[in-house]
Design a protein around this motif. Structure first.
Motif, short mmCIF file in Angstrom:
data_model
loop_
_atom_site.label_atom_id
_atom_site.label_comp_id
_atom_site.label_asym_id
_atom_site.label_seq_id
_atom_site.Cartn_x
_atom_site.Cartn_y
_atom_site.Cartn_z
N TYR A 1 -15.47 86.37 2.65
CA TYR A 1 -16.36 86.47 3.65
C TYR A 1 -15.65 86.50 5.01
CZ TYR A 1 -21.05 85.71 5.89
OH TYR A 1 -22.05 85.77 6.35
N ILE A 2 -15.83 87.67 5.63
CA ILE A 2 -15.04 88.17 6.81
C ILE A 2 -15.84 87.81 8.25
CG2 ILE A 2 -13.70 89.81 8.02
CD1 ILE A 2 -13.45 90.97 5.13
N ASP A 3 -15.54 87.20 8.99
CA ASP A 3 -16.53 86.75 10.20
C ASP A 3 -15.43 87.15 11.33
OD1 ASP A 3 -18.52 85.67 11.62
OD2 ASP A 3 -17.48 84.02 12.08
N ARG A 4 -15.45 88.19 11.87
CA ARG A 4 -14.56 88.82 12.96
C ARG A 4 -13.39 88.85 12.24
NH1 ARG A 4 -16.95 86.26 18.66
NH2 ARG A 4 -19.03 87.08 18.33
N VAL B 1 -12.31 82.51 1.92
CA VAL B 1 -12.49 82.66 0.52
C VAL B 1 -12.91 81.47 -0.35
CG1 VAL B 1 -10.86 83.38 -1.35
CG2 VAL B 1 -10.44 84.22 0.78
N GLY B 2 -14.06 81.91 -1.19
CA GLY B 2 -14.59 80.87 -2.08
C GLY B 2 -14.29 81.69 -3.68
N HIS B 3 -13.88 80.53 -4.35
CA HIS B 3 -13.25 81.16 -5.83
C HIS B 3 -13.71 80.29 -6.90
CE1 HIS B 3 -10.37 82.76 -8.52
NE2 HIS B 3 -9.86 81.71 -8.82
N VAL B 4 -14.08 80.72 -8.14
CA VAL B 4 -14.41 80.06 -9.30
C VAL B 4 -14.17 81.01 -10.35
CG1 VAL B 4 -15.88 79.11 -11.01
CG2 VAL B 4 -16.23 78.53 -8.41
N HIS C 1 0.37 88.26 -0.46
CA HIS C 1 0.12 86.88 -0.38
C HIS C 1 -0.95 86.67 -1.54
CE1 HIS C 1 2.84 86.29 2.79
NE2 HIS C 1 2.27 87.45 3.27
N ARG C 2 -0.89 85.72 -2.73
CA ARG C 2 -2.07 85.43 -3.51
C ARG C 2 -2.93 84.16 -3.06
NH1 ARG C 2 -1.51 83.56 -9.72
NH2 ARG C 2 -0.25 85.17 -9.82
N MET C 3 -3.95 84.55 -2.65
CA MET C 3 -4.98 83.21 -1.75
C MET C 3 -5.64 82.31 -3.19
SD MET C 3 -4.13 84.47 0.80
CE MET C 3 -4.53 83.18 1.77
N THR C 4 -5.69 82.89 -4.26
CA THR C 4 -6.39 82.13 -5.16
C THR C 4 -5.65 81.61 -6.54
OG1 THR C 4 -7.24 84.44 -6.32
CG2 THR C 4 -8.71 83.06 -4.65
N THR D 1 -12.05 76.70 -1.81
CA THR D 1 -12.49 77.29 -0.57
C THR D 1 -11.19 77.35 0.46
OG1 THR D 1 -13.61 75.45 0.35
CG2 THR D 1 -14.76 76.96 -0.73
N LEU D 2 -11.05 78.21 1.21
CA LEU D 2 -9.87 78.31 2.23
C LEU D 2 -10.26 79.24 3.29
CD1 LEU D 2 -7.88 81.12 1.91
CD2 LEU D 2 -7.46 80.00 -0.29
N ALA D 3 -9.55 79.21 4.37
CA ALA D 3 -9.78 80.13 5.63
C ALA D 3 -8.36 80.38 6.22
CB ALA D 3 -10.73 79.33 6.70
N MET D 4 -8.26 81.59 6.84
CA MET D 4 -7.03 82.14 7.82
C MET D 4 -7.52 83.12 8.75
SD MET D 4 -5.30 84.60 4.96
CE MET D 4 -4.04 85.31 6.06
#
Length: 270
Positions: free
Chosen positions: A128-131, A136-139, A153-156, A195-198
């Motif tokens: 989900y990109i906000d500006r 990132v949400g992941h299951v 870079h792997r984020m999940t 869930t994470l953010a960057m």
């Protein structure tokens, strides 16, 4: 889709696209992809895999995976995230993602109850990109990558059983060819939701790909393919996704493959 965003009075453009390539049919597991624009500065990328044994009994509406149906009506699940402290913004996203998972779980379990059969399941990875902030949400066992300055870079995390000695909950699911620990639906209620953010930077590439891609293509190849989306001779995102699908060895092409990509650009100063 092109979205213009502003930060520090500099313009950034967000391009997003998704693609899917169907494997041999019929199969119990089908991949899906969703790309949606929320407003002038927000968009959502979604990939996953739905597993069920009643494809031939489904209506036209049911052909759409539960998570896509939830996301298509989910404008109220994600508040505008650009305002407020970062911890609060991530908390709002995490609550929204958990609600997407809960609603998808409820739809899948309810459908199985109506049919008096075994509940289907699905994996879900959301960017989900906000500006210029990525959430990132992941299951499940699909993946989110970010390519920055040529580095992948792997984020999940892959939620799979890697060995017989692995600890943690087990999912006894004969419909799955790969043993996935975390699947939404009727197989497990205690889900581990990441869930994470960057912050994102100009020329970053965000890539979501289903396990039909990431389980068959080395990360070095994924890095090389995503690199073709960068620079002055950058390829269209649809062509990049097609190149990634072609990188899957022919013997691994029995299943579906899905990818969703976003590219961030800043015009030259002038």
């Amino acid at each position: 889709m092109t979205v213009q965003s502003t930060r520090d009075e500099k313009r950034f453009w967000v391009e997003a696209d998704g693609a899917i390539q169907l494997g041999e049919r019929p199969h119990k597991a089908h991949d899906y992809v969703f790309v949606g624009e929320r407003d002038a500065s927000r968009c959502a990328l979604l990939v996953g895999r739905e597993i069920r044994d009643d494809w031939d009994q489904r209506s036209a509406e049911e052909d759409t995976p539960a998570a896509v149906r939830v996301m298509a009506r989910a404008d109220d699940l994600f508040l505008p995230l650009a305002e407020g402290p970062r911890a609060e913004r991530l908390d709002r996203f995490s609550k929204g993602f958990r609600q997407v998972v809960r609603e998808s779980q409820r739809e899948l379990q309810g459908g199985a109850k109506d049919r008096a059969g075994q509940a289907p399941s699905l994996t879900l990875t959301l960017a989900y990109i906000d500006r210029l902030r990525l959430y990132v949400g992941h299951v499940g066992d699909d993946r989110c990558y970010v390519l920055r300055n040529g580095q992948l870079h792997r984020m999940t995390t892959d939620h799979t059983v890697v060995s017989s000695g692995s600890r943690g909950p087990r999912v006894n699911d004969p419909m799955l060819s790969r043993k996935v620990l975390n699947v939404i639906g009727g197989f497990a209620d205690d889900l581990d939701m990441e869930t994470l953010a960057m912050d994102l930077e100009a020329d970053d590439i965000v890539c979501l790909c289903s396990s039909g891609v990431c389980a068959a293509v080395p990360e070095s190849t994924i890095r090389e393919v995503l690199g073709s989306a960068c620079g002055s001779s950058a390829q269209p995102l649809g062509a990049v996704a097609d190149a990634m699908f072609r990188a899957v060895p022919e013997k691994e092409r029995h299943g579906d493959r899905a990818a969703a990509l976003a590219r961030f650009r800043r015009p030259a100063e002038g």
